[in-house]
Design a protein around this motif. Structure first.
Motif, PDB file in Angstrom:
ATOM      1  N   VAL A   1       0.837  -1.200   0.000  1.00 50.96           N
ATOM      2  CA  VAL A   1       0.000   0.000   0.000  1.00 50.96           C
ATOM      3  C   VAL A   1       0.871   1.248   0.000  1.00 50.96           C
ATOM      4  O   VAL A   1       1.988   1.227   0.520  1.00 50.96           O
ATOM      5  N   ASN A   2       0.376   2.335  -0.599  1.00 50.35           N
ATOM      6  CA  ASN A   2       1.061   3.627  -0.508  1.00 50.35           C
ATOM      7  C   ASN A   2       0.853   4.220   0.876  1.00 50.35           C
ATOM      8  O   ASN A   2      -0.286   4.321   1.344  1.00 50.35           O
ATOM      9  N   ILE A   3       1.949   4.609   1.518  1.00 57.43           N
ATOM     10  CA  ILE A   3       1.894   5.274   2.817  1.00 57.43           C
ATOM     11  C   ILE A   3       2.211   6.751   2.590  1.00 57.43           C
ATOM     12  O   ILE A   3       3.369   7.133   2.379  1.00 57.43           O
ATOM     13  N   SER A   4       1.183   7.565   2.590  1.00 58.34           N
ATOM     14  CA  SER A   4       1.331   8.990   2.307  1.00 58.34           C
ATOM     15  C   SER A   4       0.464   9.786   3.273  1.00 58.34           C
ATOM     16  O   SER A   4      -0.732   9.496   3.416  1.00 58.34           O
ATOM     17  N   LEU A   5       1.052  10.775   3.920  1.00 54.95           N
ATOM     18  CA  LEU A   5       0.282  11.702   4.742  1.00 54.95           C
ATOM     19  C   LEU A   5      -0.485  12.669   3.849  1.00 54.95           C
ATOM     20  O   LEU A   5       0.055  13.166   2.854  1.00 54.95           O
ATOM     21  N   ALA A   6      -1.723  12.953   4.200  1.00 58.32           N
ATOM     22  CA  ALA A   6      -2.512  13.881   3.392  1.00 58.32           C
ATOM     23  C   ALA A   6      -1.833  15.239   3.290  1.00 58.32           C
ATOM     24  O   ALA A   6      -1.822  15.863   2.218  1.00 58.32           O
TER      25      ALA A   6
ATOM     26  N   GLU B   1       6.451  13.252  -1.457  1.00 57.26           N
ATOM     27  CA  GLU B   1       6.043  11.905  -1.824  1.00 57.26           C
ATOM     28  C   GLU B   1       6.191  10.932  -0.657  1.00 57.26           C
ATOM     29  O   GLU B   1       7.157  11.005   0.110  1.00 57.26           O
ATOM     30  N   GLY B   2       5.238  10.034  -0.542  1.00 57.04           N
ATOM     31  CA  GLY B   2       5.326   8.968   0.454  1.00 57.04           C
ATOM     32  C   GLY B   2       6.119   7.793  -0.084  1.00 57.04           C
ATOM     33  O   GLY B   2       7.018   7.957  -0.910  1.00 57.04           O
TER      34      GLY B   2
END
Length: 288
Positions: A121-126, A134-135
């Motif tokens: 899964v992509n782990i990115s903070l909003a 970039e996450g």
């Protein structure tokens, strides 16, 4: 109903993003024992290199911490595996290298649960997305999941499945069905407010996960959890639906002002207010 309360003490964040987390061995042991006193029956933590303040999943770090915790408290200790794709585990790893510390801990008889996350899964903070930062991709190839499940079968270990997206639940259940001898995994529904994966901490989202779980793994235990989230508003609904609960500074919103002990104490109170009874470590061990 006996409710399993898990304390996730630190996570991969480092103190730059979650200042209150325990990092040193002494800090982790102290937080674990305080969480156990407050009602936690499962203790989950990430091993840290005290010199660098960064996650390092080493048997030599995990083992003495777990030994110290178990010498005082009858709790289930659950380590993790390298957070593949993050800054602390950026290079590709073989399944054997990824699970090396877990395998040694199992051989030493120190653990009964471990992380085996069934999906990527992509782990990115909003906030990072909005700012153009970039996450990363949290990568769990199927070969890694199968390796973890084989360890679970060989050592009677309970796989702790983090369900970041509904597809994790479907793949995790399919791989469990295809892996004879593996104990029933625990499904942790990973809600979030600060990140962009998965579902928000809303009752409709919990009900969606539960409907899918009933179709894919109807006998499986489950709990509410997450990253960058306050799951306290979901605790009552989870307990009434027959679920379990995870809280702690790994899961709490980044920059959380509360410590692990306070988070566990509040969760324990909400569980009891919803009619649940806090399970002991022995009860969790017998049921999982």
């Amino acid at each position: 109903m006996d409710v399993w309360l898990e304390a996730a003490l630190n996570g991969p964040w480092g103190r730059a993003r979650q200042p209150g987390i325990p990092v040193t061995a002494d800090e982790i042991v102290a937080d674990a024992l305080a969480a156990a006193d407050a009602g936690a029956a499962v203790i989950h933590f990430h091993a840290y290199d005290e010199r660098t303040g960064r996650q390092r999943d080493s048997y030599e770090i995990y083992a003495p911490v777990i030994e110290r915790i178990r010498a005082v408290a009858d709790v289930v200790c659950c380590p993790t595996i390298p957070f593949a794709g993050s800054g602390d585990a950026a290079e590709p790893m073989t399944p054997a290298a990824r699970f090396a510390a877990v395998e040694k801990l199992l051989a030493a008889g120190l653990i009964e649960w471990s992380v085996v996350d069934p999906g990527s899964v992509n782990i990115s903070l909003a906030d990072d997305v909005a700012a153009g930062r970039e996450g990363f991709v949290y990568a769990n190839p199927e070969s890694h999941v199968r390796y973890g499940l084989a360890l679970a079968a060989a050592h009677r270990m309970t796989p702790s499945y983090a369900i970041y997206e509904p597809g994790f639940l479907r793949l995790g259940a399919a791989l469990h069905r295809a892996s004879p001898g593996v104990p029933q995994p625990v499904y942790r529904f990973m809600f979030t407010e600060q990140f962009t994966f998965g579902l928000p901490p809303a009752e409709w989202a919990l009900q969606a996960y539960l409907r899918l779980l009933r179709e894919e793994a109807p006998a499986a235990p489950w709990m509410v959890a997450g990253l960058g989230v306050d799951v306290e508003p979901l605790i009552g609904a989870a307990v009434r639906a027959g679920g379990h609960v995870r809280v702690g500074l790994e899961d709490a919103p980044l920059g959380c002002a509360s410590g692990n002990t306070a988070l566990v104490e509040r969760a324990a109170r909400l569980i009891e207010e919803a009619g649940g009874t806090l399970a002991t470590g022995a009860q969790v061990r017998a049921a999982s």
